[in-house]
Scaffold this active site. Sequence first.
Site, PDB file in Angstrom:
ATOM      1  N   ASN A 197       0.875  -1.181   0.000  1.00 42.76           N
ATOM      2  CA  ASN A 197       0.000   0.000   0.000  1.00 42.76           C
ATOM      3  C   ASN A 197       0.909   1.227   0.000  1.00 42.76           C
ATOM      4  O   ASN A 197       1.520   1.534   1.007  1.00 42.76           O
ATOM      5  CB  ASN A 197      -0.881  -0.038   1.261  1.00 42.76           C
ATOM      6  CG  ASN A 197      -1.646   1.255   1.468  1.00 42.76           C
ATOM      7  OD1 ASN A 197      -1.750   2.085   0.562  1.00 42.76           O
ATOM      8  ND2 ASN A 197      -2.185   1.430   2.674  1.00 42.76           N
ATOM      9  N   TRP A 198       0.976   1.897  -1.130  1.00 44.63           N
ATOM     10  CA  TRP A 198       1.900   3.032  -1.256  1.00 44.63           C
ATOM     11  C   TRP A 198       1.356   4.312  -0.619  1.00 44.63           C
ATOM     12  O   TRP A 198       2.059   5.318  -0.556  1.00 44.63           O
ATOM     13  CB  TRP A 198       2.243   3.275  -2.730  1.00 44.63           C
ATOM     14  CG  TRP A 198       3.269   2.321  -3.277  1.00 44.63           C
ATOM     15  CD1 TRP A 198       3.763   1.204  -2.656  1.00 44.63           C
ATOM     16  CD2 TRP A 198       3.930   2.400  -4.542  1.00 44.63           C
ATOM     17  NE1 TRP A 198       4.689   0.588  -3.465  1.00 44.63           N
ATOM     18  CE2 TRP A 198       4.813   1.308  -4.638  1.00 44.63           C
ATOM     19  CE3 TRP A 198       3.859   3.290  -5.621  1.00 44.63           C
ATOM     20  CZ2 TRP A 198       5.623   1.079  -5.743  1.00 44.63           C
ATOM     21  CZ3 TRP A 198       4.661   3.061  -6.735  1.00 44.63           C
ATOM     22  CH2 TRP A 198       5.535   1.966  -6.797  1.00 44.63           C
ATOM     23  N   LYS A 199       0.111   4.277  -0.212  1.00 44.55           N
ATOM     24  CA  LYS A 199      -0.514   5.471   0.412  1.00 44.55           C
ATOM     25  C   LYS A 199      -0.303   6.693  -0.483  1.00 44.55           C
ATOM     26  O   LYS A 199      -0.305   6.561  -1.704  1.00 44.55           O
ATOM     27  CB  LYS A 199       0.045   5.691   1.819  1.00 44.55           C
ATOM     28  CG  LYS A 199       0.007   4.419   2.669  1.00 44.55           C
ATOM     29  CD  LYS A 199       0.217   4.691   4.124  1.00 44.55           C
ATOM     30  CE  LYS A 199       0.316   3.371   4.864  1.00 44.55           C
ATOM     31  NZ  LYS A 199       0.158   3.519   6.295  1.00 44.55           N
ATOM     32  N   HIS A 232      -9.447   1.112   4.974  1.00 46.34           N
ATOM     33  CA  HIS A 232      -8.171   1.302   5.675  1.00 46.34           C
ATOM     34  C   HIS A 232      -8.386   2.249   6.858  1.00 46.34           C
ATOM     35  O   HIS A 232      -9.174   3.195   6.769  1.00 46.34           O
ATOM     36  CB  HIS A 232      -7.127   1.875   4.701  1.00 46.34           C
ATOM     37  CG  HIS A 232      -5.743   1.833   5.267  1.00 46.34           C
ATOM     38  ND1 HIS A 232      -5.295   2.752   6.190  1.00 46.34           N
ATOM     39  CD2 HIS A 232      -4.719   0.972   5.061  1.00 46.34           C
ATOM     40  CE1 HIS A 232      -4.054   2.447   6.529  1.00 46.34           C
ATOM     41  NE2 HIS A 232      -3.684   1.372   5.857  1.00 46.34           N
ATOM     42  N   GLU A 264      -6.737   4.615   7.933  1.00 44.19           N
ATOM     43  CA  GLU A 264      -6.494   6.044   7.643  1.00 44.19           C
ATOM     44  C   GLU A 264      -7.696   6.658   6.938  1.00 44.19           C
ATOM     45  O   GLU A 264      -7.975   7.847   7.100  1.00 44.19           O
ATOM     46  CB  GLU A 264      -5.196   6.197   6.824  1.00 44.19           C
ATOM     47  CG  GLU A 264      -3.984   5.939   7.711  1.00 44.19           C
ATOM     48  CD  GLU A 264      -2.750   5.432   6.998  1.00 44.19           C
ATOM     49  OE1 GLU A 264      -2.675   5.525   5.766  1.00 44.19           O
ATOM     50  OE2 GLU A 264      -1.856   4.913   7.701  1.00 44.19           O
ATOM     51  N   GLU A 269      -5.458  -5.162  10.499  1.00 44.33           N
ATOM     52  CA  GLU A 269      -4.417  -4.161  10.723  1.00 44.33           C
ATOM     53  C   GLU A 269      -4.683  -3.418  12.033  1.00 44.33           C
ATOM     54  O   GLU A 269      -5.476  -2.465  12.061  1.00 44.33           O
ATOM     55  CB  GLU A 269      -4.416  -3.139   9.580  1.00 44.33           C
ATOM     56  CG  GLU A 269      -4.130  -3.721   8.228  1.00 44.33           C
ATOM     57  CD  GLU A 269      -3.520  -2.686   7.304  1.00 44.33           C
ATOM     58  OE1 GLU A 269      -2.401  -2.915   6.827  1.00 44.33           O
ATOM     59  OE2 GLU A 269      -4.149  -1.633   7.089  1.00 44.33           O
ATOM     60  N   GLY A 272       2.750   1.694  10.896  1.00 42.84           N
ATOM     61  CA  GLY A 272       3.785   2.712  10.809  1.00 42.84           C
ATOM     62  C   GLY A 272       4.517   2.979  12.113  1.00 42.84           C
ATOM     63  O   GLY A 272       5.235   3.964  12.230  1.00 42.84           O
ATOM     64  N   SER A 323       3.448  -2.698  10.267  1.00 35.80           N
ATOM     65  CA  SER A 323       4.887  -2.781  10.526  1.00 35.80           C
ATOM     66  C   SER A 323       5.518  -4.099  10.088  1.00 35.80           C
ATOM     67  O   SER A 323       6.451  -4.593  10.732  1.00 35.80           O
ATOM     68  CB  SER A 323       5.196  -2.488  12.003  1.00 35.80           C
ATOM     69  OG  SER A 323       4.844  -1.148  12.316  1.00 35.80           O
ATOM     70  N   GLY A 326       2.803  -1.302   4.277  1.00 36.83           N
ATOM     71  CA  GLY A 326       2.892   0.115   3.936  1.00 36.83           C
ATOM     72  C   GLY A 326       4.324   0.510   3.639  1.00 36.83           C
ATOM     73  O   GLY A 326       4.846   0.302   2.539  1.00 36.83           O
ATOM     74  N   GLY A 327       5.001   1.080   4.654  1.00 35.13           N
ATOM     75  CA  GLY A 327       6.327   1.664   4.468  1.00 35.13           C
ATOM     76  C   GLY A 327       7.321   0.770   3.745  1.00 35.13           C
ATOM     77  O   GLY A 327       8.054   1.232   2.858  1.00 35.13           O
TER      78      GLY A 327
HETATM   79  C1  PEP Z   1      -0.704   0.033   6.161  1.00 38.13           C
HETATM   80  O1  PEP Z   1      -0.862   1.230   6.252  1.00 38.13           O
HETATM   81  O2  PEP Z   1      -1.546  -0.667   5.557  1.00 38.13           O
HETATM   82  C2  PEP Z   1       0.470  -0.553   6.786  1.00 38.13           C
HETATM   83  C3  PEP Z   1       0.436  -1.812   7.084  1.00 38.13           C
HETATM   84  O3  PEP Z   1       1.538   0.288   7.024  1.00 38.13           O
HETATM   85  P1  PEP Z   1       2.989  -0.105   7.634  1.00 38.13           P
HETATM   86  O4  PEP Z   1       3.405  -1.394   6.986  1.00 38.13           O
HETATM   87  O5  PEP Z   1       3.861   1.035   7.267  1.00 38.13           O
HETATM   88  O6  PEP Z   1       2.788  -0.276   9.094  1.00 38.13           O
END
Ligand code: PEP
Length: 253
Positions: free
Chosen positions: A11-13, A94, A96, A165, A171, A210, A231-232
Amino acid sequence: MSQQRPYVVGNWKMHGTRAMLAEARAIDRAGQRHPKVEVAIAPPFTLIHAARKEAEQIGIGAQDCHPVDGGAHTGDISAAMLADAGASFVIVGHSERRSNHGESNELVRAKAESARKAGLGVILCVGESEAERDAGRAEEVVCGQLEASAPQGAGMVEKLSVAYEPVWAIGTGRVPSNADIEAMHRAIRARLQAIYGAEGDDIRILYGGSVKAENAADILGVPEVGGALVGGASLTAESFYGIIRAASGENVD
Ligand code: PEP
């Protein structure tokens, strides 16, 4: 229990300009080297069409959609438009989106249903806050979200995945214990079976929060974990590759 390939989704956000298409190409090459893993990325809307053209094999999806097909909704994008741009799936619900845009379970469900009607796969996200976990309410909250936001009707289960999640793990570098991940994934499985009957057996339940190359093998080895939403660590092919390798069963020292 499902024999499906692990599903590893980036997920590149709100990250990525055309310069990042080089990462999409490199992730695509990594996916081709590991056919036992189903690899996908969800770049921002603006890159979907170009990413689809650049990547031969991996899935390309979106991070959100509007619940109706078209009309006077300035700034919004429908599921049909995403399919037209080359997306094959969409992430809905999600945390966010739920927190930054006040999205309710009912809205998330409408988005998921419109995505399925447009032929898109759906990754439905659920997860508890830290306060909810501390209060011992994590399963109740997550199963409640699932019950109220799971798409209903004919053809909805096909191409549906759920991503667990925990909001406090996104994050932050913090992850639940394997035992807590397993307990939650088992609770989600039971709720999916209650909602969809036997069809609930094969819905992949991804873990997100994470995930990195260093912890991916551990997390992906937990019973009922069918993949990862990342994500990251999905923003560069190098960091995402470690997770793809872990999902394929390769050592990533
Ligand atoms: C996400 O936002 O879906 C996510 C899992 O982010 P991260 O891996 O950065 O925690």
